[in-house]
Design a protein around this motif. Structure first.
Motif, PDB file in Angstrom:
ATOM      1  N   ALA A 228       0.635  -1.133  -0.068  1.00  0.00           N
ATOM      2  CA  ALA A 228       0.018  -0.034  -0.167  1.00  0.00           C
ATOM      3  C   ALA A 228       0.725   1.235  -0.060  1.00  0.00           C
ATOM      4  O   ALA A 228       0.309   2.386  -0.112  1.00  0.00           O
ATOM      5  CB  ALA A 228      -1.031   0.183   1.290  1.00  0.00           C
ATOM      6  N   CYS A 229       2.131   1.138   0.132  1.00  0.00           N
ATOM      7  CA  CYS A 229       2.798   2.369   0.295  1.00  0.00           C
ATOM      8  C   CYS A 229       4.150   2.234  -0.723  1.00  0.00           C
ATOM      9  O   CYS A 229       3.963   2.672  -2.019  1.00  0.00           O
ATOM     10  CB  CYS A 229       3.508   2.560   1.434  1.00  0.00           C
ATOM     11  N   VAL A 286      -0.436   4.415  11.873  1.00  0.00           N
ATOM     12  CA  VAL A 286       0.383   4.564  10.492  1.00  0.00           C
ATOM     13  C   VAL A 286      -0.933   4.164   9.463  1.00  0.00           C
ATOM     14  O   VAL A 286      -1.068   4.988   8.575  1.00  0.00           O
ATOM     15  CB  VAL A 286       1.581   3.774  10.319  1.00  0.00           C
ATOM     16  N   GLY A 287      -1.521   3.238   9.810  1.00  0.00           N
ATOM     17  CA  GLY A 287      -2.739   3.043   8.916  1.00  0.00           C
ATOM     18  C   GLY A 287      -3.982   4.039   8.616  1.00  0.00           C
ATOM     19  O   GLY A 287      -4.227   4.407   7.509  1.00  0.00           O
ATOM     20  N   LEU A 288      -4.133   4.692   9.597  1.00  0.00           N
ATOM     21  CA  LEU A 288      -5.176   5.944   9.557  1.00  0.00           C
ATOM     22  C   LEU A 288      -4.442   7.048   8.960  1.00  0.00           C
ATOM     23  O   LEU A 288      -5.162   7.793   8.201  1.00  0.00           O
ATOM     24  CB  LEU A 288      -5.576   6.249  11.192  1.00  0.00           C
ATOM     25  N   ALA A 293      -3.912  10.176   3.668  1.00  0.00           N
ATOM     26  CA  ALA A 293      -2.914  10.372   2.550  1.00  0.00           C
ATOM     27  C   ALA A 293      -3.778   9.761   1.305  1.00  0.00           C
ATOM     28  O   ALA A 293      -3.532  10.727   0.335  1.00  0.00           O
ATOM     29  CB  ALA A 293      -1.749   9.706   2.676  1.00  0.00           C
ATOM     30  N   TRP A 294      -4.258   8.947   1.290  1.00  0.00           N
ATOM     31  CA  TRP A 294      -4.896   8.327  -0.016  1.00  0.00           C
ATOM     32  C   TRP A 294      -6.231   9.297  -0.288  1.00  0.00           C
ATOM     33  O   TRP A 294      -6.565   9.456  -1.233  1.00  0.00           O
ATOM     34  CB  TRP A 294      -5.524   6.736   0.074  1.00  0.00           C
ATOM     35  N   VAL A 383      -7.455   3.093   0.103  1.00  0.00           N
ATOM     36  CA  VAL A 383      -7.991   3.493   1.278  1.00  0.00           C
ATOM     37  C   VAL A 383      -8.435   2.294   2.313  1.00  0.00           C
ATOM     38  O   VAL A 383      -8.176   2.260   3.448  1.00  0.00           O
ATOM     39  CB  VAL A 383      -9.181   4.411   1.034  1.00  0.00           C
ATOM     40  N   LEU A 384      -8.990   1.282   1.531  1.00  0.00           N
ATOM     41  CA  LEU A 384      -9.214  -0.024   2.069  1.00  0.00           C
ATOM     42  C   LEU A 384      -8.057  -0.784   2.643  1.00  0.00           C
ATOM     43  O   LEU A 384      -8.118  -1.151   3.832  1.00  0.00           O
ATOM     44  CB  LEU A 384     -10.210  -0.708   1.293  1.00  0.00           C
ATOM     45  N   PHE A 385      -6.987  -0.853   1.949  1.00  0.00           N
ATOM     46  CA  PHE A 385      -5.752  -1.202   2.488  1.00  0.00           C
ATOM     47  C   PHE A 385      -5.247  -0.723   3.444  1.00  0.00           C
ATOM     48  O   PHE A 385      -4.720  -1.657   4.610  1.00  0.00           O
ATOM     49  CB  PHE A 385      -4.866  -1.452   1.356  1.00  0.00           C
ATOM     50  N   SER A 386      -5.347   0.735   3.515  1.00  0.00           N
ATOM     51  CA  SER A 386      -4.734   1.360   4.465  1.00  0.00           C
ATOM     52  C   SER A 386      -5.666   1.249   6.027  1.00  0.00           C
ATOM     53  O   SER A 386      -4.896   0.772   7.072  1.00  0.00           O
ATOM     54  CB  SER A 386      -4.610   2.867   4.471  1.00  0.00           C
ATOM     55  N   LEU A 387      -6.814   1.187   5.859  1.00  0.00           N
ATOM     56  CA  LEU A 387      -7.608   0.680   7.014  1.00  0.00           C
ATOM     57  C   LEU A 387      -7.222  -0.922   7.523  1.00  0.00           C
ATOM     58  O   LEU A 387      -7.320  -1.034   8.642  1.00  0.00           O
ATOM     59  CB  LEU A 387      -9.137   0.940   6.687  1.00  0.00           C
ATOM     60  N   GLY A 388      -6.974  -1.588   6.463  1.00  0.00           N
ATOM     61  CA  GLY A 388      -6.855  -2.950   6.776  1.00  0.00           C
ATOM     62  C   GLY A 388      -5.270  -2.941   7.707  1.00  0.00           C
ATOM     63  O   GLY A 388      -5.217  -3.827   8.400  1.00  0.00           O
TER      64      GLY A 388
END
Length: 430
Positions: A228-229, A286-288, A293-294, A383-388
């Protein structure tokens, strides 16, 4: 940390920074060098980049066992020499086989360096000091890459192949310098890893690692983090920025510079905050941050604002990624080390490096086409990957001991190793 451990750590960090400095000279220009300067074509350049990545996937499954059997020093020496030969070979490569062969050597060498260096850092640190040691390495590597890329950009001239030979030669010399520094490092026997010295390959191998549920969960989390990054920086996010947000190609360099600047500026500011808190909560944070960021990237491409606002938003996206990276460096890598049984530190570090490499291979393949044409779905997906990331991090916390999740709780450096047996972690508290 003893005086001997501190002296060894300083040399390890210096060698790590110099090798990153060497990489910075050539990595941004590898495609242009093969395709245009050597006139081998875009297809060959793509193959060279693929071979560079695939070589890492080939050698990493074996490097961990070698580190645990022989120790990180001899493995790092071999890796440095391979990388130096590959870099110098690329500088001279005028044919397709020469370019591909040199890229394979360079990719294999640089891939093995990371788990070997990580294992040396583990041997020369305690659970309490390990967080700061890995954060320092991350800071110095990013600084080295940035400075190397900046200087390399001033030396490179696409009309003069000899200018690229100079770049690759400097890179090769930096790898040789790393090897020379490693030869001077006296690895200490540590109280925290009394059995860390090679012992004929004792340990459970990959099967034991796969049976360690906390480590498996960390690997899954690591894959999502890197996918994701890092897997989007120069592929999907760059394509999205130019296609959806109308970002000029030159602005991509500014965005990457903002990312590096944020890491350099924030690393030690966030370190004091991070090292007194639970690691998994920091990863969840970091996920949040990356979710925001996304969303900002979504505004840049889909918000229909002015071009100036879109450009500022896009650069802010990269800067926020950098803030998240600065928070991850003192949490994820030390956690891998603290989960590893004393005879499998190299195996665990190599396994996590392999997960990272897989994410960096899959990320561009998935994100590139989406970022170029499926703009809305691309933003929603990541966005979903980051929340994951947040969800996975909080779940991982339930499998860690309090000391593994928050090393500042450790009062006696030796106690954590006694808890490093995978089968004893199932009932650990969050």
């Amino acid at each position: 940390m003893t005086k001997a451990m501190g002296a060894a750590m300083r040399r390890i960090q210096a060698g790590s920074a110099l090798s990153a400095f060497g990489l910075g000279f050539t990595v941004p220009y590898l495609y242009v060098y093969v395709a245009q300067v050597r006139d081998l074509g875009a297809t060959t350049a793509g193959v060279v980049l693929a071979v560079f990545a695939m070589a890492a996937l080939v050698v990493l499954p074996f490097s961990g066992r070698a580190i645990d059997r022989r120790g990180p020093v001899p493995v790092l020496l071999v890796a440095s020499l391979l990388a130096a030969a590959g870099a110098f070979g690329l500088g001279l490569a005028a044919t397709v086989p020469a370019a591909i062969g040199s890229a394979a050597l360079l990719g294999a060498g640089t891939a093995v360096m990371q788990p070997a260096l990580a294992t040396m850092i583990v041997w020369c640190s305690t659970p309490v000091t390990r967080t700061r040691s890995f954060a320092t390495q991350f800071f110095l590597q990013n600084l080295g890459l940035g400075v190397g890329g900046l200087i390399g950009g001033q030396l490179v001239d696409t009309s003069r192949p000899d200018s690229f030979l100079l770049l690759f030669s400097i890179e090769a010399v930096m790898f040789l310098v790393l090897a020379a520094i490693v030869l001077t490092v006296k690895m200490p026997d540590t109280a925290t890893l009394p059995g860390a010295r090679p012992a004929g390959g004792r340990g459970g191998g990959v099967r034991a690692l796969l049976g360690h549920k906390a480590m498996v969960q960390l690997c899954v989390l690591g894959f999502v983090l890197f996918f994701a990054c890092y897997g989007q920086f120069e592929s999907g996010l760059a394509a999205y920025g130019t296609e959806a947000a109308g970002i000029a190609p030159s602005t991509l360099g500014v965005a990457l510079a903002a990312n590096t600047a944020m890491i350099v500026a924030a690393q030690f500011l966030v370190l004091k905050f991070v090292e007194r808190r639970k690691r998994t909560r920091m990863i969840a944070a970091v996920g949040l941050i990356w979710t925001v960021a996304w969303l900002i990237a979504g505004y840049a491409g889909l918000g229909h604002g002015s071009q100036a606002m879109a450009t500022a938003a896009f650069i802010s996206t990269y800067a926020l990624f950098g803030l998240g990276e600065a928070m991850l460096s003192p949490t994820v890598a030390p956690l891998v080390a603290d989960l590893a049984p004393e005879s499998m530190v190299g195996t665990y570090n190599s396994a996590f490096a392999l997960v990272k490499q897989l994410a960096l291979a899959v990320g561009p393949a998935v994100g590139g086409p989406m970022g170029a044409s499926l703009h809305g779905p691309y933003i929603v997906t990541f966005v979903l990957f980051s929340l994951g990331i947040t969800v996975l991090a909080l779940r991982l916390g339930k499998r860690l001991t309090p000391e593994q999740n928050q090393p500042s709780l450790v009062t006696k450096p030796s106690v954590i190793v006694a808890r490093h047996e995978p089968e004893r972690r199932e009932t650990a508290a969050a």
